[in-house]
Design an enzyme around this catalytic site. Structure first.
Site, mmCIF file in Angstrom:
data_model
loop_
_atom_site.group_PDB
_atom_site.id
_atom_site.type_symbol
_atom_site.label_atom_id
_atom_site.label_comp_id
_atom_site.label_asym_id
_atom_site.label_seq_id
_atom_site.Cartn_x
_atom_site.Cartn_y
_atom_site.Cartn_z
ATOM 1 N N HIS A 83 25.507 -25.285 -62.442
ATOM 2 C CA HIS A 83 24.783 -24.132 -61.911
ATOM 3 C C HIS A 83 24.090 -24.465 -60.602
ATOM 4 O O HIS A 83 23.824 -25.631 -60.276
ATOM 5 C CB HIS A 83 23.756 -23.638 -62.942
ATOM 6 N N GLY A 84 23.753 -23.414 -59.841
ATOM 7 C CA GLY A 84 23.015 -23.608 -58.600
ATOM 8 C C GLY A 84 21.631 -24.185 -58.852
ATOM 9 O O GLY A 84 21.127 -24.210 -59.987
ATOM 10 N N GLY A 99 15.905 -29.437 -69.397
ATOM 11 C CA GLY A 99 16.495 -29.351 -70.721
ATOM 12 C C GLY A 99 16.820 -27.927 -71.123
ATOM 13 O O GLY A 99 17.458 -27.186 -70.384
ATOM 14 N N ARG A 137 20.139 -19.851 -66.135
ATOM 15 C CA ARG A 137 20.541 -20.387 -64.833
ATOM 16 C C ARG A 137 22.047 -20.593 -64.755
ATOM 17 O O ARG A 137 22.648 -20.437 -63.690
ATOM 18 C CB ARG A 137 19.790 -21.674 -64.522
ATOM 19 N N GLU A 143 22.228 -27.568 -71.445
ATOM 20 C CA GLU A 143 21.777 -28.840 -70.895
ATOM 21 C C GLU A 143 21.358 -29.769 -72.040
ATOM 22 O O GLU A 143 21.031 -29.317 -73.156
ATOM 23 C CB GLU A 143 20.604 -28.592 -69.943
ATOM 24 N N ARG A 168 19.095 -41.634 -67.859
ATOM 25 C CA ARG A 168 20.402 -41.877 -67.252
ATOM 26 C C ARG A 168 21.405 -42.594 -68.146
ATOM 27 O O ARG A 168 22.600 -42.544 -67.888
ATOM 28 C CB ARG A 168 20.233 -42.707 -65.962
ATOM 29 N N HIS A 196 25.720 -27.527 -66.983
ATOM 30 C CA HIS A 196 24.523 -28.206 -66.496
ATOM 31 C C HIS A 196 24.834 -29.658 -66.129
ATOM 32 O O HIS A 196 25.883 -30.191 -66.501
ATOM 33 C CB HIS A 196 23.441 -28.150 -67.570
#
Length: 230
Positions: free
Chosen positions: A8-9, A21, A59, A86, A114, A181
């Protein structure tokens, strides 16, 4: 057979460097522009889609609709599924990432953010941020809803959708768009590209730039690449 993956943007909390999240935040003006640009460029390049998949977070849904509007594809079937959400950041959701690194230490926050197996602290069951309070998940077992997830957890839920729906469409010869996401797509790319656990921290996915996979009938990658560079 074509599969296009699109993050998404830019969202409001992307801009503010906050853990988002499952929190539902909107797109920034830049994010809306990125979605329009993605749709225009896909249309100009001659792409079309038979079906689109997205998460249940606004989103991603907003990005999908903007892209489809730009491509004159508003009538194609769409699937909104929570399994494309997400990654759930648990108790970190809403906090600034840099500030959290100062409080907890850079190493542990990096591990949570990560790595493949790192899972942030969970939300308590009575925390108002817990997804059991969101009506979008009322038909799901509240004890099975995530209160925090690692990327490994995220991959497990995405694979259940991939195997039962997305891959079936691709294998049937349909051109498929997936709007999701940063971390849900990182998880899917780990599977598609067979990325080792130790290499996953370096994987970055830009907002608003489509990633094209061309696959054969067995699911092997014929070609792969972003359609343009920012």
């Amino acid at each position: 057979m074509s599969l296009v993956l699109l993050r998404h943007g830019q969202s409001v909390w992307n801009l503010q460097n906050r853990f988002t999240g499952w929190t539902d935040v909107g797109l920034t003006e830049k994010g809306i522009h990125e979605a329009h640009e993605a749709g225009k460029r896909l249309f100009q390049a001659g792409f079309s889609f038979d079906i689109a998949f997205t998460s249940v977070l606004n989103r991603a849904i907003q990005t999908m609709w903007i892209v489809m509007d730009e491509m004159d594809l508003m009538s194609i079937p769409t699937v909104c599924d929570w399994r494309l959400n997400e990654r759930h950041y648990g108790a970190l959701q809403g906090f600034n990432k840099a500030r959290m690194a100062e409080i907890k230490g850079e190493k542990i926050v990096f591990f949570w953010r990560r790595t493949f197996s790192g899972r942030p602290p969970e939300l308590t069951f009575d925390d108002p941020r817990h997804p059991r309070f969101d009506p979008r998940y009322r038909n799901l077992d509240p004890y099975k809803l995530p209160a925090s997830e690692s990327l490994e957890d995220t991959l497990a839920r995405i694979m259940s959708l991939w195997k039962t729906a997305i891959w079936s469409c691709v294998q049937a010869g349909q051109d498929v768009l997936v709007v999701a996401h940063g971390n849900s797509l990182r998880a899917l790319l780990k599977y598609l590209d067979n990325i080792p656990d130790e290499d996953i921290p370096a994987l970055q996915i830009p907002t608003g730039i489509p990633l094209l996979y061309e696959l054969n009938q067995e699911g092997k990658i014929v070609s792969r690449g972003y359609l343009w560079e920012r």
